[in-house]
Write a protein that holds these residues in place. Structure first.
Motif, PDB file in Angstrom:
ATOM      1  N   ASP A  84      14.171  -9.677   7.189  1.00  0.00           N
ATOM      2  CA  ASP A  84      13.122 -10.523   6.602  1.00  0.00           C
ATOM      3  C   ASP A  84      13.081 -11.910   7.266  1.00  0.00           C
ATOM      4  OD1 ASP A  84      11.246 -10.866   4.119  1.00  0.00           O
ATOM      5  OD2 ASP A  84      12.467 -12.694   4.242  1.00  0.00           O
ATOM      6  N   PRO A  85      11.900 -12.374   7.697  1.00  0.00           N
ATOM      7  CA  PRO A  85      11.822 -13.678   8.384  1.00  0.00           C
ATOM      8  C   PRO A  85      12.175 -14.871   7.482  1.00  0.00           C
ATOM      9  CG  PRO A  85       9.643 -12.638   8.185  1.00  0.00           C
ATOM     10  CD  PRO A  85      10.627 -11.647   7.699  1.00  0.00           C
ATOM     11  N   THR A  86      11.873 -14.773   6.174  1.00  0.00           N
ATOM     12  CA  THR A  86      12.206 -15.880   5.256  1.00  0.00           C
ATOM     13  C   THR A  86      13.720 -16.011   5.141  1.00  0.00           C
ATOM     14  OG1 THR A  86      10.197 -15.419   4.041  1.00  0.00           O
ATOM     15  CG2 THR A  86      11.812 -16.770   2.910  1.00  0.00           C
ATOM     16  N   VAL A  87      14.409 -14.878   5.049  1.00  0.00           N
ATOM     17  CA  VAL A  87      15.877 -14.910   4.977  1.00  0.00           C
ATOM     18  C   VAL A  87      16.430 -15.471   6.292  1.00  0.00           C
ATOM     19  CG1 VAL A  87      17.972 -13.518   4.726  1.00  0.00           C
ATOM     20  CG2 VAL A  87      15.960 -12.976   3.359  1.00  0.00           C
ATOM     21  N   ALA A  88      15.885 -15.001   7.413  1.00  0.00           N
ATOM     22  CA  ALA A  88      16.376 -15.467   8.719  1.00  0.00           C
ATOM     23  C   ALA A  88      16.220 -16.987   8.836  1.00  0.00           C
ATOM     24  CB  ALA A  88      15.618 -14.764   9.831  1.00  0.00           C
ATOM     25  N   ALA A  89      15.089 -17.513   8.329  1.00  0.00           N
ATOM     26  CA  ALA A  89      14.821 -18.948   8.472  1.00  0.00           C
ATOM     27  C   ALA A  89      15.633 -19.795   7.496  1.00  0.00           C
ATOM     28  CB  ALA A  89      13.324 -19.209   8.272  1.00  0.00           C
ATOM     29  N   HIS A  90      15.817 -19.306   6.270  1.00  0.00           N
ATOM     30  CA  HIS A  90      16.374 -20.170   5.222  1.00  0.00           C
ATOM     31  C   HIS A  90      17.722 -19.743   4.657  1.00  0.00           C
ATOM     32  CE1 HIS A  90      12.695 -22.410   5.328  1.00  0.00           C
ATOM     33  NE2 HIS A  90      11.994 -21.335   5.068  1.00  0.00           N
ATOM     34  N   ALA A  91      18.141 -18.532   4.978  1.00  0.00           N
ATOM     35  CA  ALA A  91      19.460 -18.075   4.514  1.00  0.00           C
ATOM     36  C   ALA A  91      20.099 -17.240   5.634  1.00  0.00           C
ATOM     37  CB  ALA A  91      19.320 -17.273   3.224  1.00  0.00           C
ATOM     38  N   PRO A  92      20.297 -17.870   6.820  1.00  0.00           N
ATOM     39  CA  PRO A  92      20.745 -17.084   7.984  1.00  0.00           C
ATOM     40  C   PRO A  92      22.088 -16.395   7.766  1.00  0.00           C
ATOM     41  CG  PRO A  92      20.796 -19.465   8.448  1.00  0.00           C
ATOM     42  CD  PRO A  92      20.090 -19.290   7.151  1.00  0.00           C
ATOM     43  N   LEU A  93      22.915 -16.937   6.867  1.00  0.00           N
ATOM     44  CA  LEU A  93      24.206 -16.295   6.591  1.00  0.00           C
ATOM     45  C   LEU A  93      23.992 -14.893   6.000  1.00  0.00           C
ATOM     46  CD1 LEU A  93      27.263 -16.263   6.302  1.00  0.00           C
ATOM     47  CD2 LEU A  93      27.049 -17.665   4.238  1.00  0.00           C
ATOM     48  N   LEU A  94      22.992 -14.763   5.118  1.00  0.00           N
ATOM     49  CA  LEU A  94      22.720 -13.448   4.517  1.00  0.00           C
ATOM     50  C   LEU A  94      22.155 -12.486   5.559  1.00  0.00           C
ATOM     51  CD1 LEU A  94      21.161 -14.176   1.011  1.00  0.00           C
ATOM     52  CD2 LEU A  94      23.507 -14.391   1.797  1.00  0.00           C
ATOM     53  N   ALA A  95      21.266 -13.003   6.420  1.00  0.00           N
ATOM     54  CA  ALA A  95      20.681 -12.141   7.466  1.00  0.00           C
ATOM     55  C   ALA A  95      21.774 -11.618   8.388  1.00  0.00           C
ATOM     56  CB  ALA A  95      19.636 -12.924   8.255  1.00  0.00           C
ATOM     57  N   ALA A  96      22.747 -12.477   8.711  1.00  0.00           N
ATOM     58  CA  ALA A  96      23.829 -12.068   9.620  1.00  0.00           C
ATOM     59  C   ALA A  96      24.782 -11.090   8.944  1.00  0.00           C
ATOM     60  CB  ALA A  96      24.593 -13.302  10.097  1.00  0.00           C
ATOM     61  N   ALA A  97      24.943 -11.211   7.628  1.00  0.00           N
ATOM     62  CA  ALA A  97      25.905 -10.365   6.920  1.00  0.00           C
ATOM     63  C   ALA A  97      25.335  -8.979   6.588  1.00  0.00           C
ATOM     64  CB  ALA A  97      26.343 -11.050   5.616  1.00  0.00           C
ATOM     65  N   ALA A  98      24.019  -8.881   6.379  1.00  0.00           N
ATOM     66  CA  ALA A  98      23.413  -7.628   5.894  1.00  0.00           C
ATOM     67  C   ALA A  98      23.760  -6.399   6.757  1.00  0.00           C
ATOM     68  CB  ALA A  98      21.896  -7.792   5.761  1.00  0.00           C
ATOM     69  N   PRO A  99      23.763  -6.517   8.091  1.00  0.00           N
ATOM     70  CA  PRO A  99      24.094  -5.320   8.886  1.00  0.00           C
ATOM     71  C   PRO A  99      25.541  -4.845   8.716  1.00  0.00           C
ATOM     72  CG  PRO A  99      22.959  -6.983  10.224  1.00  0.00           C
ATOM     73  CD  PRO A  99      23.330  -7.634   8.938  1.00  0.00           C
ATOM     74  N   TRP A 100      26.369  -5.651   8.064  1.00  0.00           N
ATOM     75  CA  TRP A 100      27.766  -5.260   7.823  1.00  0.00           C
ATOM     76  C   TRP A 100      27.930  -4.444   6.542  1.00  0.00           C
ATOM     77  CZ3 TRP A 100      31.865  -5.899  11.078  1.00  0.00           C
ATOM     78  CH2 TRP A 100      31.631  -6.694  12.206  1.00  0.00           C
ATOM     79  N   ILE A 101      26.842  -4.297   5.777  1.00  0.00           N
ATOM     80  CA  ILE A 101      26.919  -3.495   4.550  1.00  0.00           C
ATOM     81  C   ILE A 101      26.766  -2.028   4.956  1.00  0.00           C
ATOM     82  CG2 ILE A 101      25.921  -3.098   2.241  1.00  0.00           C
ATOM     83  CD1 ILE A 101      26.599  -6.045   2.586  1.00  0.00           C
ATOM     84  N   ALA A 102      27.741  -1.221   4.656  1.00  0.00           N
ATOM     85  CA  ALA A 102      27.646   0.245   4.772  1.00  0.00           C
ATOM     86  C   ALA A 102      27.058   0.704   6.113  1.00  0.00           C
ATOM     87  CB  ALA A 102      26.845   0.779   3.586  1.00  0.00           C
ATOM     88  N   ASP A 103      26.157   1.709   6.041  1.00  0.00           N
ATOM     89  CA  ASP A 103      25.539   2.297   7.236  1.00  0.00           C
ATOM     90  C   ASP A 103      24.021   2.275   7.046  1.00  0.00           C
ATOM     91  OD1 ASP A 103      24.760   4.553   5.609  1.00  0.00           O
ATOM     92  OD2 ASP A 103      26.819   5.260   5.759  1.00  0.00           O
ATOM     93  N   PRO A 104      23.239   2.623   8.071  1.00  0.00           N
ATOM     94  CA  PRO A 104      21.772   2.504   7.935  1.00  0.00           C
ATOM     95  C   PRO A 104      21.191   3.283   6.750  1.00  0.00           C
ATOM     96  CG  PRO A 104      22.365   2.839  10.235  1.00  0.00           C
ATOM     97  CD  PRO A 104      23.637   2.990   9.444  1.00  0.00           C
ATOM     98  N   LEU A 105      21.723   4.463   6.452  1.00  0.00           N
ATOM     99  CA  LEU A 105      21.168   5.252   5.333  1.00  0.00           C
ATOM    100  C   LEU A 105      21.328   4.505   4.012  1.00  0.00           C
ATOM    101  CD1 LEU A 105      22.441   8.851   6.159  1.00  0.00           C
ATOM    102  CD2 LEU A 105      20.164   7.910   6.500  1.00  0.00           C
TER     103      LEU A 105
END
Ligand SMILES: Cc1cc2nc3c(=O)[nH]c(=O)nc-3n(C[C@H](O)[C@H](O)[C@H](O)COP(=O)(O)OP(=O)(O)OC[C@H]3O[C@@H](n4cnc5c(N)ncnc54)[C@H](O)[C@@H]3O)c2cc1C
Length: 291
Positions: A84-105
């Motif tokens: 999400d672009p809003t997360v990337a712009a204003h909460a970059p820590l969450l954007a960076a952490a999200a791919p570390w949750i589980a697997d794509p499914l």
């Protein structure tokens, strides 16, 4: 294994969902992404009599930028947070952490609010939420209340919701100038839960001192652990390697790891120390615009 028998409802409005939740009380559970609840039911670790599926409710799937906060609705999936672009712009820590949750499914179905509500001490989001100082919005037929995340995460798989309430959104303060953070996660393989996870967050004042600090740990206590003593040690001080080493020592002393298939307790404690120090250094570099 099959889960025990249960009733299932799929309401089409929030009002209908809240009426159902009020009716079924303690016997009912919200079904969001189902990525934790359904496995627990199949393993017979949970046996709710009634599932209230919220996936058809309108208006809960968006991420919005309001009053200095990012609001993440109850049907926002982990994968949405990552892109999400809003997360990337204003909460970059969450954007960076999200791919570390589980697997794509799992990321395509599981929700951030579901993870927050689930209060699994091995879940990643609640450490991040504790580090940044998020707020949980709980809604019932009686109305809405906001709960600071530190009060919401009560204990092992236990949150502060009352019967009849559901999480409708989580609010995260927007990262202003001179802020930085990191989420460092040690996992045995991609898609695994954390052996250890450490979320760090810093805000500097205009003179470069630490104005705000957040440190929280995953998988090393019965709940995601906010290391208040280390945060207080940092605030008001000039950042330095010595100060960060001292804060990391407090985090290592405060955590309560247990030995299991992911490693011995002392190993996990050592990782907490190293990751806290490293995370604080990364947060500082980002806050200074050097990262
Ligand atoms: C193979 C696998 C690997 C995983 N790895 C990780 C990982 O590395 N890191 C990680 O953090 N998580 C991991 N998870 C968990 C995953 O992130 C789940 O998506 C998440 O924990 C729960 O979100 P959900 O939307 O699926 O919730 P559900 O499974 O639908 O619900 C979980 C619990 O929260 C409650 N709940 C859900 N939404 C609400 C709401 N809006 N209001 C009130 N209560 C609610 C439910 O009633 C239930 O008790 C993994 C899961 C699997 C299956």
């Amino acid at each position: 294994m099959y889960p025990p028998r249960f009733e299932y409802s799929a309401p089409r409005s929030l009002e209908e969902a809240l009426d159902l939740l009020a009716e079924v009380g303690d016997e009912g559970r919200v079904l969001a992404g189902g990525q934790s609840l359904l496995p627990m039911m199949k393993l017979r670790l949970a046996a709710p009599a009634h599932l209230v599926d919220i996936n058809r409710l309108p208006g809960l799937g968006s991420i919005t930028d309001t009053n200095g906060e990012i609001s993440i609705g109850a049907l926002v999936r982990h994968a949405d947070v990552a892109t999400d672009p809003t997360v990337a712009a204003h909460a970059p820590l969450l954007a960076a952490a999200a791919p570390w949750i589980a697997d794509p499914l799992v990321r395509n179905r599981g929700t951030l609010c579901g993870s927050v509500a689930h209060c699994d001490p091995e879940g990643d989001w609640n450490s991040l939420m504790l580090a940044v100082g998020a707020t949980v919005v709980a809604t019932s037929r009686e109305g809405t209340r906001t709960i600071p995340i530190a009060d919401f995460v009560v204990d092992f798989f236990t949150n502060a919701l009352r019967p009849g309430e559901m999480v409708t959104e989580v609010r995260v303060p927007k990262a202003g100038p001179r802020t930085g953070g990191a989420y460092l996660k040690l996992e045995r393989k991609i898609g695994d839960y954390a052996t250890v996870g450490v979320a760090t967050h810093l805000r500097l004042d205009e003179s470069g001192r630490i104005a705000q600090a957040g440190i929280a740990l995953t998988s090393v206590a019965p709940k995601n652990l906010k290391v208040t003593e280390a945060e207080e040690l940092l605030v008001g001080n000039e950042p330095s390697d010595e100060l960060f080493a001292e804060a990391a020592e407090v985090a290592a002393r405060t955590c309560q790891p247990t030995s299991d298939v992911r490693g011995p307790a002392e190993y996990k404690r050592a990782v907490v120390r190293t990751y806290t120090e490293r995370g604080l250094r990364r947060a500082l570099a980002e806050a200074r615009g050097e990262a």
